[in-house]
Design a protein around this motif. Structure first.
Motif, PDB file in Angstrom:
ATOM      1  N   ILE A  95       0.839  -1.207   0.000  1.00  0.00           N
ATOM      2  CA  ILE A  95       0.000   0.000   0.000  1.00  0.00           C
ATOM      3  C   ILE A  95       0.869   1.251   0.000  1.00  0.00           C
ATOM      4  O   ILE A  95       0.641   2.185  -0.777  1.00  0.00           O
ATOM      5  N   LEU A  96       1.880   1.274   0.868  1.00  0.00           N
ATOM      6  CA  LEU A  96       2.763   2.446   0.949  1.00  0.00           C
ATOM      7  C   LEU A  96       3.593   2.611  -0.319  1.00  0.00           C
ATOM      8  O   LEU A  96       3.817   3.737  -0.772  1.00  0.00           O
ATOM      9  N   LEU A  97       4.039   1.507  -0.914  1.00  0.00           N
ATOM     10  CA  LEU A  97       4.784   1.579  -2.165  1.00  0.00           C
ATOM     11  C   LEU A  97       3.913   2.175  -3.272  1.00  0.00           C
ATOM     12  O   LEU A  97       4.371   3.033  -4.033  1.00  0.00           O
ATOM     13  N   ALA A  98       2.664   1.736  -3.339  1.00  0.00           N
ATOM     14  CA  ALA A  98       1.748   2.300  -4.334  1.00  0.00           C
ATOM     15  C   ALA A  98       1.557   3.803  -4.108  1.00  0.00           C
ATOM     16  O   ALA A  98       1.577   4.588  -5.064  1.00  0.00           O
ATOM     17  N   ILE A 101       2.742   6.608  -6.933  1.00  0.00           N
ATOM     18  CA  ILE A 101       1.749   7.524  -7.500  1.00  0.00           C
ATOM     19  C   ILE A 101       2.097   8.971  -7.154  1.00  0.00           C
ATOM     20  O   ILE A 101       2.021   9.863  -7.999  1.00  0.00           O
ATOM     21  N   TRP A 102       2.496   9.200  -5.905  1.00  0.00           N
ATOM     22  CA  TRP A 102       2.861  10.552  -5.473  1.00  0.00           C
ATOM     23  C   TRP A 102       4.055  11.068  -6.278  1.00  0.00           C
ATOM     24  O   TRP A 102       4.058  12.210  -6.739  1.00  0.00           O
ATOM     25  N   ALA A 103       5.062  10.231  -6.469  1.00  0.00           N
ATOM     26  CA  ALA A 103       6.246  10.637  -7.234  1.00  0.00           C
ATOM     27  C   ALA A 103       5.874  10.911  -8.695  1.00  0.00           C
ATOM     28  O   ALA A 103       6.387  11.858  -9.298  1.00  0.00           O
ATOM     29  N   GLU A 104       4.986  10.109  -9.247  1.00  0.00           N
ATOM     30  CA  GLU A 104       4.558  10.333 -10.619  1.00  0.00           C
ATOM     31  C   GLU A 104       3.823  11.667 -10.756  1.00  0.00           C
ATOM     32  O   GLU A 104       4.058  12.428 -11.690  1.00  0.00           O
TER      33      GLU A 104
END
Length: 103
Positions: free
Chosen positions: A80-83, A87-90
């Protein structure tokens, strides 16, 4: 003689901490905007960040409530945290170059 310190935390307290961390992360850019012009978030930026942070907090909270095995809990929480981070970095800098980031 060994002493084990076991801290008992209720589901309600754990949920409060999880959602409190999401709120704290959302307040950081708001406070930063008061001191510098380099942070320039619009209301839409706060809305999207709030959806992501509180959505992530909700998912983590549900995993902690529903999954009993610690290894599986950690696996799901890491996913969940990786997702969230990807997404945040993108959205922030477009690391994948998708149309979502404006590339």
């Amino acid at each position: 003689m060994k002493f084990k310190l076991k801290i008992m935390i209720t589901n309600k307290q754990r949920s409060f901490v999880i959602y409190g961390l999401a709120a704290l992360l959302l307040v950081i850019p708001f406070i930063g905007m008061q001191f510098t012009k380099e942070i320039n978030w619009s209301g839409f930026d706060f809305l999207i960040a709030g959806i992501f942070l509180f959505g992530t907090a909700f998912c983590v909270d549900m995993v902690l409530k529903m999954e009993k095995k610690n290894a599986r809990r950690m696996f799901y929480i890491v996913l969940i945290l990786l997702a969230l981070f990807l997404i945040w970095a993108e959205l922030a800098v477009g690391i994948f170059g998708s149309p979502v980031a404006g590339s």
